[in-house]
Every structure is written in structure tokens, then in C-alpha cells.
Scaffold this motif. Sequence first.
Motif, PDB file in Angstrom:
ATOM      1  N   ALA A 190      10.345  49.394  14.717  1.00  0.00           N
ATOM      2  CA  ALA A 190       9.974  48.024  14.394  1.00  0.00           C
ATOM      3  C   ALA A 190      10.061  47.137  15.633  1.00  0.00           C
ATOM      4  O   ALA A 190      10.930  47.302  16.479  1.00  0.00           O
ATOM      5  N   ARG A 191       9.157  46.213  15.718  1.00  0.00           N
ATOM      6  CA  ARG A 191       9.171  45.251  16.823  1.00  0.00           C
ATOM      7  C   ARG A 191       9.957  44.026  16.402  1.00  0.00           C
ATOM      8  O   ARG A 191       9.733  43.464  15.335  1.00  0.00           O
ATOM      9  N   ARG A 192      10.866  43.630  17.254  1.00  0.00           N
ATOM     10  CA  ARG A 192      11.644  42.425  17.008  1.00  0.00           C
ATOM     11  C   ARG A 192      11.620  41.574  18.260  1.00  0.00           C
ATOM     12  O   ARG A 192      11.506  42.091  19.356  1.00  0.00           O
ATOM     13  N   ALA A 193      11.766  40.305  18.079  1.00  0.00           N
ATOM     14  CA  ALA A 193      11.819  39.394  19.211  1.00  0.00           C
ATOM     15  C   ALA A 193      13.237  38.846  19.311  1.00  0.00           C
ATOM     16  O   ALA A 193      13.937  38.732  18.321  1.00  0.00           O
ATOM     17  N   GLY A 194      13.639  38.525  20.485  1.00  0.00           N
ATOM     18  CA  GLY A 194      14.967  37.969  20.663  1.00  0.00           C
ATOM     19  C   GLY A 194      15.407  38.107  22.100  1.00  0.00           C
ATOM     20  O   GLY A 194      14.620  38.454  22.980  1.00  0.00           O
ATOM     21  N   SER A 195      16.647  37.850  22.312  1.00  0.00           N
ATOM     22  CA  SER A 195      17.192  37.969  23.654  1.00  0.00           C
ATOM     23  C   SER A 195      18.606  38.517  23.566  1.00  0.00           C
ATOM     24  O   SER A 195      19.228  38.510  22.506  1.00  0.00           O
ATOM     25  N   ALA A 196      19.083  38.985  24.673  1.00  0.00           N
ATOM     26  CA  ALA A 196      20.443  39.496  24.762  1.00  0.00           C
ATOM     27  C   ALA A 196      21.050  38.981  26.057  1.00  0.00           C
ATOM     28  O   ALA A 196      20.388  38.941  27.089  1.00  0.00           O
ATOM     29  N   ASP A 197      22.287  38.569  25.989  1.00  0.00           N
ATOM     30  CA  ASP A 197      22.996  38.101  27.173  1.00  0.00           C
ATOM     31  C   ASP A 197      23.664  39.301  27.829  1.00  0.00           C
ATOM     32  O   ASP A 197      24.589  39.892  27.266  1.00  0.00           O
ATOM     33  N   LEU A 198      23.164  39.711  28.985  1.00  0.00           N
ATOM     34  CA  LEU A 198      23.703  40.857  29.704  1.00  0.00           C
ATOM     35  C   LEU A 198      24.301  40.380  31.018  1.00  0.00           C
ATOM     36  O   LEU A 198      23.609  40.253  32.021  1.00  0.00           O
ATOM     37  N   PRO A 199      25.599  40.096  31.028  1.00  0.00           N
ATOM     38  CA  PRO A 199      26.219  39.585  32.250  1.00  0.00           C
ATOM     39  C   PRO A 199      26.233  40.636  33.352  1.00  0.00           C
ATOM     40  O   PRO A 199      26.243  41.830  33.081  1.00  0.00           O
ATOM     41  N   LEU A 200      26.204  40.178  34.580  1.00  0.00           N
ATOM     42  CA  LEU A 200      26.222  41.067  35.733  1.00  0.00           C
ATOM     43  C   LEU A 200      27.666  41.398  36.100  1.00  0.00           C
ATOM     44  O   LEU A 200      28.468  40.519  36.363  1.00  0.00           O
ATOM     45  N   HIS A 201      27.988  42.680  36.063  1.00  0.00           N
ATOM     46  CA  HIS A 201      29.325  43.144  36.419  1.00  0.00           C
ATOM     47  C   HIS A 201      29.241  44.081  37.612  1.00  0.00           C
ATOM     48  O   HIS A 201      28.283  44.826  37.752  1.00  0.00           O
ATOM     49  N   GLY A 202      30.246  44.053  38.428  1.00  0.00           N
ATOM     50  CA  GLY A 202      30.325  44.974  39.550  1.00  0.00           C
ATOM     51  C   GLY A 202      31.143  46.199  39.168  1.00  0.00           C
ATOM     52  O   GLY A 202      31.606  46.323  38.039  1.00  0.00           O
ATOM     53  N   GLY A 203      31.306  47.093  40.098  1.00  0.00           N
ATOM     54  CA  GLY A 203      32.141  48.258  39.853  1.00  0.00           C
ATOM     55  C   GLY A 203      31.341  49.511  39.577  1.00  0.00           C
ATOM     56  O   GLY A 203      30.118  49.544  39.729  1.00  0.00           O
ATOM     57  N   ARG A 204      32.061  50.550  39.169  1.00  0.00           N
ATOM     58  CA  ARG A 204      31.450  51.855  38.924  1.00  0.00           C
ATOM     59  C   ARG A 204      31.926  52.401  37.591  1.00  0.00           C
ATOM     60  O   ARG A 204      33.007  52.068  37.120  1.00  0.00           O
ATOM     61  N   VAL A 205      31.132  53.281  37.044  1.00  0.00           N
ATOM     62  CA  VAL A 205      31.534  54.022  35.851  1.00  0.00           C
ATOM     63  C   VAL A 205      32.526  55.084  36.307  1.00  0.00           C
ATOM     64  O   VAL A 205      32.293  55.763  37.312  1.00  0.00           O
ATOM     65  N   PRO A 206      33.637  55.259  35.595  1.00  0.00           N
ATOM     66  CA  PRO A 206      34.577  56.316  35.978  1.00  0.00           C
ATOM     67  C   PRO A 206      33.889  57.687  35.968  1.00  0.00           C
ATOM     68  O   PRO A 206      32.971  57.932  35.177  1.00  0.00           O
ATOM     69  N   ALA A 207      34.338  58.584  36.840  1.00  0.00           N
ATOM     70  CA  ALA A 207      33.715  59.906  36.969  1.00  0.00           C
ATOM     71  C   ALA A 207      33.688  60.663  35.648  1.00  0.00           C
ATOM     72  O   ALA A 207      32.682  61.283  35.294  1.00  0.00           O
ATOM     73  N   TRP A 208      34.776  60.592  34.888  1.00  0.00           N
ATOM     74  CA  TRP A 208      34.820  61.317  33.621  1.00  0.00           C
ATOM     75  C   TRP A 208      33.759  60.806  32.657  1.00  0.00           C
ATOM     76  O   TRP A 208      33.157  61.581  31.920  1.00  0.00           O
ATOM     77  N   LEU A 209      33.521  59.488  32.671  1.00  0.00           N
ATOM     78  CA  LEU A 209      32.512  58.915  31.781  1.00  0.00           C
ATOM     79  C   LEU A 209      31.107  59.272  32.255  1.00  0.00           C
ATOM     80  O   LEU A 209      30.231  59.589  31.451  1.00  0.00           O
ATOM     81  N   GLY A 210      30.879  59.241  33.560  1.00  0.00           N
ATOM     82  CA  GLY A 210      29.571  59.628  34.090  1.00  0.00           C
ATOM     83  C   GLY A 210      29.208  61.062  33.727  1.00  0.00           C
ATOM     84  O   GLY A 210      28.071  61.354  33.357  1.00  0.00           O
ATOM     85  N   GLN A 211      30.189  61.958  33.790  1.00  0.00           N
ATOM     86  CA  GLN A 211      29.942  63.359  33.422  1.00  0.00           C
ATOM     87  C   GLN A 211      29.657  63.492  31.934  1.00  0.00           C
ATOM     88  O   GLN A 211      28.762  64.229  31.526  1.00  0.00           O
ATOM     89  N   ARG A 212      30.402  62.762  31.139  1.00  0.00           N
ATOM     90  CA  ARG A 212      30.179  62.795  29.683  1.00  0.00           C
ATOM     91  C   ARG A 212      28.799  62.252  29.340  1.00  0.00           C
ATOM     92  O   ARG A 212      28.084  62.818  28.509  1.00  0.00           O
TER      93      ARG A 212
END
Length: 79
Positions: A2-24
Amino acid sequence: MARRAGSADLPLHGGRVPAWLGQRMARLGAVIAEAIVIEYGRDEFLRRLAHPFWFQSFGAVMGMDWHSSGITTSVLGAL
């Protein structure tokens, strides 16, 4: 999908994904992507990746539960 219209607030964060999470994320993303491609085809998987809300949900399912701009880099890096 389904097509929906809207917006989402996606704040800009720095940093990295932990290695264990990246592998998962890489393992889980590969299995999900393969299942979608087998069932619906490559074009459908690419269409879904291009849908912003589906992409955000896909990242959350893969384990990237931060609601921020970093999800794009993390999901595509994992894939």
C-alpha cells in the motif's frame, strides 16, 4: 504494498554499529533477501528496498533498532 504518505524524523547520529550486531545483520539480511528473491524475484526485492518505510522496517528486523539516519549505511553494508 500500500502507498502511504507521511514523513519520519530520522535524526543524524554518529558512531558505528557494534561488530556483533553487524555480523548478525549480515547473516539475517542475507537469509531474508534470499527468501524474498526466491519467492518474488530480484525486481520485487529491489522495489521493496526502494520503499522508505519498508526499508526502515527491514533494518529493524535485521536488528538495527536505532531510528536514525545510520540505518541506510548499516543495512546496505550488511547486505
